[in-house]
Design a protein around this motif. Structure first.
Motif, mmCIF file in Angstrom:
data_model
loop_
_atom_site.group_PDB
_atom_site.id
_atom_site.type_symbol
_atom_site.label_atom_id
_atom_site.label_comp_id
_atom_site.label_asym_id
_atom_site.label_seq_id
_atom_site.Cartn_x
_atom_site.Cartn_y
_atom_site.Cartn_z
ATOM 1 N N LEU A 146 58.363 12.947 6.354
ATOM 2 C CA LEU A 146 57.571 12.814 5.132
ATOM 3 C C LEU A 146 58.330 12.019 4.068
ATOM 4 N N ALA A 147 59.627 12.301 3.927
ATOM 5 C CA ALA A 147 60.437 11.588 2.930
ATOM 6 C C ALA A 147 60.521 10.104 3.249
ATOM 7 N N LEU A 148 60.767 9.782 4.523
ATOM 8 C CA LEU A 148 60.873 8.381 4.908
ATOM 9 C C LEU A 148 59.519 7.680 4.864
ATOM 10 N N SER A 149 58.443 8.416 5.093
ATOM 11 C CA SER A 149 57.107 7.834 4.964
ATOM 12 C C SER A 149 56.836 7.432 3.518
ATOM 13 N N ILE A 150 57.225 8.301 2.594
ATOM 14 C CA ILE A 150 57.059 7.977 1.174
ATOM 15 C C ILE A 150 57.854 6.723 0.825
ATOM 16 N N LEU A 151 59.115 6.691 1.228
ATOM 17 C CA LEU A 151 59.971 5.554 0.890
ATOM 18 C C LEU A 151 59.506 4.269 1.556
ATOM 19 N N ALA A 152 59.186 4.332 2.855
ATOM 20 C CA ALA A 152 58.774 3.129 3.589
ATOM 21 C C ALA A 152 57.510 2.531 2.984
ATOM 22 N N ASN A 153 56.555 3.379 2.632
ATOM 23 C CA ASN A 153 55.305 2.878 2.078
ATOM 24 C C ASN A 153 55.493 2.321 0.671
ATOM 25 N N LEU A 154 56.316 2.972 -0.128
ATOM 26 C CA LEU A 154 56.563 2.450 -1.477
ATOM 27 C C LEU A 154 57.290 1.112 -1.426
ATOM 28 N N VAL A 155 58.308 1.013 -0.583
ATOM 29 C CA VAL A 155 59.065 -0.246 -0.481
ATOM 30 C C VAL A 155 58.154 -1.364 0.021
ATOM 31 N N LEU A 156 57.371 -1.090 1.069
ATOM 32 C CA LEU A 156 56.494 -2.122 1.619
ATOM 33 C C LEU A 156 55.429 -2.534 0.611
ATOM 34 N N GLY A 157 54.815 -1.560 -0.052
ATOM 35 C CA GLY A 157 53.778 -1.870 -1.020
ATOM 36 C C GLY A 157 54.310 -2.654 -2.205
ATOM 37 N N LEU A 158 55.443 -2.225 -2.761
ATOM 38 C CA LEU A 158 56.019 -2.915 -3.916
ATOM 39 C C LEU A 158 56.517 -4.302 -3.553
ATOM 40 N N PHE A 159 57.154 -4.427 -2.391
ATOM 41 C CA PHE A 159 57.655 -5.731 -1.957
ATOM 42 C C PHE A 159 56.514 -6.733 -1.831
ATOM 43 N N ASN A 160 55.402 -6.298 -1.263
ATOM 44 C CA ASN A 160 54.283 -7.209 -1.061
ATOM 45 C C ASN A 160 53.581 -7.591 -2.360
ATOM 46 N N LEU A 161 53.870 -6.905 -3.439
ATOM 47 C CA LEU A 161 53.284 -7.272 -4.727
ATOM 48 C C LEU A 161 54.091 -8.346 -5.456
ATOM 49 N N LEU A 162 55.216 -8.767 -4.872
ATOM 50 C CA LEU A 162 55.950 -9.882 -5.481
ATOM 51 C C LEU A 162 55.030 -11.096 -5.573
ATOM 52 N N PRO A 163 55.013 -11.792 -6.714
ATOM 53 C CA PRO A 163 54.076 -12.914 -6.909
ATOM 54 C C PRO A 163 54.515 -14.195 -6.219
ATOM 55 N N ILE A 164 54.780 -14.106 -4.923
ATOM 56 C CA ILE A 164 55.221 -15.257 -4.140
ATOM 57 C C ILE A 164 54.284 -15.424 -2.950
ATOM 58 N N PRO A 165 53.522 -16.517 -2.879
ATOM 59 C CA PRO A 165 52.728 -16.747 -1.669
ATOM 60 C C PRO A 165 53.672 -16.884 -0.475
ATOM 61 N N PRO A 166 53.368 -16.351 0.707
ATOM 62 C CA PRO A 166 52.100 -15.740 1.113
ATOM 63 C C PRO A 166 52.059 -14.216 0.962
ATOM 64 N N LEU A 167 52.945 -13.638 0.159
ATOM 65 C CA LEU A 167 52.877 -12.202 -0.061
ATOM 66 C C LEU A 167 51.595 -11.851 -0.804
ATOM 67 N N ASP A 168 51.186 -10.598 -0.711
ATOM 68 C CA ASP A 168 49.921 -10.178 -1.318
ATOM 69 C C ASP A 168 49.904 -10.437 -2.817
ATOM 70 N N GLY A 169 51.031 -10.218 -3.479
ATOM 71 C CA GLY A 169 51.095 -10.457 -4.915
ATOM 72 C C GLY A 169 50.825 -11.908 -5.266
ATOM 73 N N GLY A 170 51.294 -12.835 -4.426
ATOM 74 C CA GLY A 170 51.042 -14.244 -4.650
ATOM 75 C C GLY A 170 49.562 -14.575 -4.568
ATOM 76 N N ARG A 171 48.870 -13.959 -3.627
ATOM 77 C CA ARG A 171 47.439 -14.220 -3.473
ATOM 78 C C ARG A 171 46.632 -13.570 -4.598
ATOM 79 N N ILE A 172 47.103 -12.453 -5.095
ATOM 80 C CA ILE A 172 46.430 -11.830 -6.245
ATOM 81 C C ILE A 172 46.583 -12.716 -7.472
ATOM 82 N N VAL A 173 47.801 -13.237 -7.693
ATOM 83 C CA VAL A 173 48.031 -14.132 -8.835
ATOM 84 C C VAL A 173 47.175 -15.380 -8.710
ATOM 85 N N ALA A 174 47.071 -15.940 -7.505
ATOM 86 C CA ALA A 174 46.262 -17.147 -7.296
ATOM 87 C C ALA A 174 44.807 -16.902 -7.663
ATOM 88 N N GLY A 175 44.317 -15.702 -7.403
ATOM 89 C CA GLY A 175 42.944 -15.378 -7.750
ATOM 90 C C GLY A 175 42.731 -15.226 -9.247
#
Length: 238
Positions: A146-175
Motif C-alpha cells: 500500500l505504501a509503495l502504491s501510494i508513492l509509485a502513483n504520486l511520482v508517476l502522476g506528478l512526473f507526467n504533469l511536467l510541462p514538456i511534450p510528450p509528457l501529459d503536462g506538455g499536452r495539457i499546456v498545448a491545449g
C-alpha cells in the motif's frame, strides 16, 4: 543485502505497485480517448489492462529494474521508482473536440494515478483489521504494498504533469495555449524525452545544485503525500 529471502518480498511488492500504476495510467488514456470519439487504441489492441501490452523496454524494464536492484542491494528498501510505458496511440483529429479532447485524454493518466494513490491510502483502514487473518510478516508486506502504491502513483502522476511534450503536462499546456503558440510548442515533442533525460540524469551531474528530481522529492512529493493522507483520513505524512 546478502539474504535473497530478506528483500525478495520488497522486490515483488515494488514491481507489482509500479506495474499497476503504469498499466492503469496508460489504460486511462485509452479509455478517455474512446469516450471522446477516438477508437485508435481499441483497434490497435492497446485498450487493455494487460501490462505486457504497455511495456517499453527501457522505461518499463531497464530503468526501473536498475533502480529497484540498486536500492535493494544498498538499503534493502525501495524509496523511489521512476519509469514509463509505451504511449497509448491517440488520433487527435478523431476526437470530437481535438484541442479540448487531447487535454482531457492527457489529464486522464495522472488523474488515474492520483485516484489510485488515494484508494491505496483508504485501504490502510481495513488493513488495520487484517492482523486477525494474516501473519505479522504477511501484514507487513501488505502495508509495504500500500505504501509503495501510494508513492509509485504520486511520482508517476506528478512526473507526467511536467510541462514538456510528450509528457501529459506538455499536452495539457498545448491545449491551453493559443493555436499560434501551441503548434511550435508541440514541435518540442521530438526532443521531449531527451529534454527529460537531460533534466533527470545529465543536469545533476553537471551541476549538483541543479537537481530537479531531488528538489521535487524533497518539496513537491511530501506535500502531495500529506494531502493524500489527509484526504484518506490517515493524518499527515512524514
Amino acid at each position: 543485502m546478502s539474504d535473497l529471502g530478506t528483500w525478495l518480498p520488497e522486490l515483488v511488492v515494488a514491481v507489482l505497485a509500479s506495474v499497476l500504476a503504469i498499466t492503469l495510467h496508460e489504460a486511462a488514456h485509452g479509455y478517455a480517448a474512446l469516450a471522446l470519439g477516438d477508437d485508435t487504441a481499441k483497434r490497435m489492441g492497446r485498450l487493455s489492462l494487460n501490462p505486457l501490452r504497455h511495456v517499453d523496454p527501457v522505461g518499463t524494464l531497464l530503468l526501473p529494474g536498475i533502480l529497484l536492484v540498486g536500492q535493494l542491494l544498498a538499503t534493502g528498501r525501495v524509496q523511489f521508482m521512476f519509469g514509463w510505458a509505451k504511449p497509448v496511440p491517440v488520433d487527435v483529429l478523431a476526437l470530437r473536440n481535438p484541442r479540448q479532447g487531447m487535454m482531457l485524454v492527457a489529464a486522464a493518466g495522472p488523474a488515474m494515478n492520483f485516484a489510485l494513490a488515494w484508494l491505496a491510502a483508504l485501504l490502510v483502514h481495513p488493513a488495520e483489521n487484517w492482523g486477525m487473518l494474516l501473519s505479522p510478516d504477511s501484514l507487513e508486506i501488505a502495508y509495504r504494498f500500500l505504501a509503495l502504491s501510494i508513492l509509485a502513483n504520486l511520482v508517476l502522476g506528478l512526473f507526467n504533469l511536467l510541462p514538456i511534450p510528450p509528457l501529459d503536462g506538455g499536452r495539457i499546456v498545448a491545449g491551453l495555449l493559443p493555436r499560434s503558440l501551441a503548434l511550435p510548442y508541440m514541435r518540442l515533442e521530438r526532443w521531449g524525452i531527451l529534454l527529460v533525460l537531460f533534466a533527470v540524469v545529465i543536469l545533476p551531474q553537471l551541476s549538483p545544485g541543479a537537481d530537479p528530481v531531488r528538489w521535487a522529492l524533497g518539496h513537491v512529493l511530501p506535500s502531495a503525500l500529506d494531502l493524500v493522507l489527509r484526504l484518506s483520513g490517515n493524518g499527515t505524512g512524514p
